[in-house]
Design an enzyme around this catalytic site. Structure first.
Site, PDB file in Angstrom:
ATOM      1  N   HIS A 134      -3.502   5.520  -6.185  1.00  0.00           N
ATOM      2  CA  HIS A 134      -4.084   6.747  -5.633  1.00  0.00           C
ATOM      3  C   HIS A 134      -2.972   7.773  -5.435  1.00  0.00           C
ATOM      4  CE1 HIS A 134      -8.099   5.026  -4.386  1.00  0.00           C
ATOM      5  NE2 HIS A 134      -7.414   3.947  -4.718  1.00  0.00           N
ATOM      6  N   ASP A 267     -13.034  -4.194 -10.421  1.00  0.00           N
ATOM      7  CA  ASP A 267     -12.135  -3.061 -10.198  1.00  0.00           C
ATOM      8  C   ASP A 267     -11.775  -2.432 -11.543  1.00  0.00           C
ATOM      9  OD1 ASP A 267     -10.628  -1.216  -8.795  1.00  0.00           O
ATOM     10  OD2 ASP A 267      -8.895  -2.521  -8.516  1.00  0.00           O
TER      11      ASP A 267
END
Length: 381
Positions: A134, A267
């Site tokens: 992120h 994921d």
């Protein structure tokens, strides 16, 4: 319309039975052993497992949910359905708030169509120390007002929110999750054991990709990993791809945590099912080499190229799970997490006929969603 599938090895919560099942109006009406009464579509001994349920997936087949494109989102759904995932959340990653809200609004429309089971925000309220793939400059401290706006953008379809409980006001966000009927998940966190337990006590009930992007377990600093594993109120996510976790660590979790609290996830990002190359994960650039996704320049793991059928296979072939145990962590437990276990997640009379047909190598042969073949078996009329 009635469909009978016969001569199959049917994986139910209580075992594997050679027999048959009948489907009417999209639901399973009978499950029997031995020869089917009357005529049925013979499957030649194929294995039938419940459709997989993936509560954490970002993309696949060269497309991704964070892109905010309905066309890309449909491609992701189609790709994972071919690999047996009949129910999934659409996971977003940290991005500017307006971009997140726009993506959620688009995904809400697909949820209303029934293509998706909901929206999962992974960020932006996560730890800079454990941010993984992120973008650090986009991370934020939780704001109840902002949080409410993000929930509203999903038009009733936001199902899960991953946040770091040690951040200022994070516990207020956990309360807001619970009050809004949204699953609060602990992830991308540097929380202590005590901070994690504070969130669990307020209703946090999922640990996002256990071990990954979390404060490590230490014998005098047990951290969020231990809190999630020992507390019966928490379901732990596991990425079983031989990249995120060593197989022995997965064995440890499976031996220490009941399967009713373990869910395999992918994921997965855009590169799942694609050749090695360069991809995007939200605003981040990702390089995929030998099937492993990392931030450009050799950085953190950036999602996976996993599919749920591969996670199921690894559970059986590497971790020694029985077929019912593997079905539990890929279907029934995640269905419970979503509050959908009365409708999906196992081959049980009354539930929707979400089914995956596997051969002896546990490779997908056919997929059914609510009694309709998405990829039909050979010889299907």
């Amino acid at each position: 319309m009635s469909i009978t599938l016969s001569d199959a090895r049917i994986v139910t919560p209580d075992g594997v039975h050679h027999g048959w099942l009948t489907i009417e109006d999209g639901r399973i009406t009978h499950v029997g052993q031995g020869p089917a009464p009357g005529n049925g579509h013979g499957l030649g001994g194929l294995i039938i497992v419940p459709g997989f349920v993936d509560i954490h997936v970002h993309g696949g087949g060269g497309a991704g949910y964070p892109a905010g494109s309905a066309d890309q989102a449909r491609r992701v759904v189609g790709f994972h359905r071919r690999h047996g995932t009949t129910t999934a959340l659409a996971s977003l990653v940290t991005a500017p708030l307006e971009r997140l809200k726009a993506a959620a609004a688009m995904l809400a429309g697909l949820c209303a169509e029934g293509l998706l089971a909901g929206i999962h925000y992974e960020g932006p309220y996560i730890s800079a120390a454990r941010c993984g793939a992120h973008r650090p400059e986009l991370l934020r401290e939780p704001s109840v007002t902002e949080f409410a706006e993000l929930i509203k953008a999903g038009d009733g379809h936001v199902r899960m929110f991953t946040l770091a409980p040690e951040l200022p006001s994070a516990l207020d966000a956990v309360r807001e999750c619970v009050d809004s009927g949204v699953i609060a998940a602990i992830g991308h966190t540097d929380a202590t054991f005590e901070q994690a337990m504070a969130a669990i006590d307020l209703g946090a009930s999922v640990a996002t990709h256990l071990f990954n992007a979390m404060r490590p377990l230490n014998h005098r600093d047990p951290g969020p990993i231990t809190a999630a594993m020992v507390d019966e109120r928490v379901t732990v996510e596991i990425v079983n791809d031989d990249v995120h976790l060593h197989p022995s660590v997965i064995d440890l979790v499976l031996s220490a945590v009941p399967g009713t609290r373990v869910t395999f996830i992918t994921d997965a990002m855009d590169a799942a099912g694609m050749p090695d190359g360069d991809f995007d994960l939200g605003p981040m650039k990702v390089e995929v080499r030998s099937g492993v996704a990392r931030l450009a320049g050799g950085g953190s793991i950036a999602g996976s190229t996993l599919t749920m059928d591969a996670a199921f296979r690894r559970g059986v072939q590497t971790n020694g799970l029985t077929l019912p145990e593997a079905a539990r962590v890929t279907s029934l437990t995640p269905a419970h997490v979503l509050g959908l276990a009365d409708e999906i997640g196992s081959i049980t009379t009354g539930k929707y006929a979400d089914l995956v047909l596997l051969d002896d190598t546990l490779t997908v042969q056919s997929v059914m969603k609510r009694g309709t073949w998405l990829t039909p078996p050979p010889g299907t009329p």
